[in-house]
Design an enzyme around this catalytic site. Structure first.
Site, mmCIF file in Angstrom:
data_model
loop_
_atom_site.group_PDB
_atom_site.id
_atom_site.type_symbol
_atom_site.label_atom_id
_atom_site.label_comp_id
_atom_site.label_asym_id
_atom_site.label_seq_id
_atom_site.Cartn_x
_atom_site.Cartn_y
_atom_site.Cartn_z
ATOM 1 C CB CYS A 93 -108.215 -23.711 -16.047
ATOM 2 S SG CYS A 93 -106.614 -23.763 -15.209
ATOM 3 C CB CYS A 189 -102.535 -28.320 -19.907
ATOM 4 S SG CYS A 189 -103.679 -28.268 -18.493
#
EC number: 2.8.1.13
Length: 350
Positions: A93, A189
């Protein structure tokens, strides 16, 4: 040094670190805009982030990166597990989303730089941007930034790297930010319950999860496993085997759909081969170098030698054997407090 007239896009997550990062930059006179990246239909942090932007009096935008996040992070996450490796979605990410697609979107909004609440320091030395450990050793996040190139690093600001976490919370409390005591998120997340197996079973690739055999290193069948995605190197719990002694995952073989079980001593190894390597203080490794290395985010640094290998890969040999070196994880190198670089663990040197 960044000129104050330059526009800075601050990535606001709704947490205390990014909120204080925005405040610190505003106090220094930077022209700020707040941005939050939307990466999941189920994950919405924009409400807290919007409150912070309003409190600081800065424009605020939500950037929809749901498609990019799925293509680069989620698909990779599932595929790595299906191939018997243990992925690091945060590293992916950071490279492709936070410091890839998000920087591009920020530029479209007129920003010259992007700032985050990460705990790391970026300094320029002799025309080269270096990444240094944060002042707060316990919160240091440099491990995640080994893959950032010079073209990316020159556009990033990380003001929290000069402070401890306690100082950041104190600043947030002092200026009246509601997030000053907000609990930190420790999980991945997009998997809030931290059950990656359940998450992958909910994806389109679920049909590729197949039961197979637990075997010992000689190939003797010990039992049946639920699917490769549920196992990682060094794992002991949740195997469901009665062996009469502790058993550990020592290898995963996706070609045969087998999980290899052995003794704890067999998960200690002296080295590894890393691919997809990036270096920060220099472009490439020409000669062996003494460093300290980490084979996962949560481990301490260990003395090692990095050696040029075939096809741009590197060999990493540790002074002391390391526990559970895991394919798919990242190995990252340091010299004192400077991040040297890192790569993806491809194979293990036994």
């Amino acid at each position: 040094m960044v000129k104050m007239s330059k526009k800075v896009a601050v990535g606001l997550s709704g947490g205390v670190d990014s909120s204080v990062a925005a405040y610190l930059l505003k106090e220094k006179g930077y022209d700020l805009i707040g941005i939050t990246m939307k990466v999941s239909c189920d994950l919405d942090v924009s409400e807290d982030a919007k409150k912070v932007a309003d409190k600081l009096g800065i424009p605020y935008y939500v950037i929809d990166l749901t498609e990019e996040f799925k293509n680069k992070v989620i698909d990779n996450f599932a595929e790595e597990y299906l191939q018997g490796r243990t992925p690091n979605p945060c590293a992916v990410c950071n490279k492709h989303i936070k410091f890839g697609a998000l920087i591009q979107k920020a530029k479209e909004l007129g920003a010259d730089y992007i700032a985050t609440g990460h705990y790391a320091r970026i300094e320029e030395h002799n025309g080269r941007f270096l990444v240094l450990n944060a002042k707060d050793d316990k919160k240091d996040q440099t491990y995640m930034f080994y893959s950032l190139t010079q073209d990316v690093l020159k556009h990033i600001l990380m003001p929290c790297g000069e402070y401890t976490k306690d100082q950041i919370r104190e600043i947030a409390k002092k200026i009246g930010l509601e997030v000053h005591n907000k609990k930190e998120s420790m999980d991945i997340c997009f998997i809030p319950d931290n059950d990656h197996g359940k998450y992958i079973k909910g994806l389109e690739c679920r049909d590729r999860i197949k039961p197979g055999n637990f075997v010992d290193k000689d190939g003797k069948i010990l039992g049946t496993h639920k699917g490769l995605i549920y196992y990682t190197i060094g794992q002991r719990k949740g195997l469901g085997l009665s062996l009469g002694k502790p058993g550990f995952v020592i290898d995963i073989n996706p070609e045969r759909n087998e999980v290899v079980i052995g003794d704890e001593e067999e998960i200690f190894n002296e080295g590894l081969i890393a691919k997809e390597v990036n270096f920060i203080p220099f472009d490439s490794l020409e000669n062996p170098m003494e460093v300290e290395a980490k084979i996962r985010y949560s481990t301490t640094k260990s003395k090692a030698t990095i050696i040029p290998y075939d096809d741009g890969k590197i060999k990493v040999m540790f002074k002391d054997k390391q526990r559970a070196i895991t394919k798919g994880q990242r190995v990252v190198f340091y010299i004192q407090d400077m991040l040297v670089g890192g790569g993806t663990i491809e194979s293990i040197v036994k």
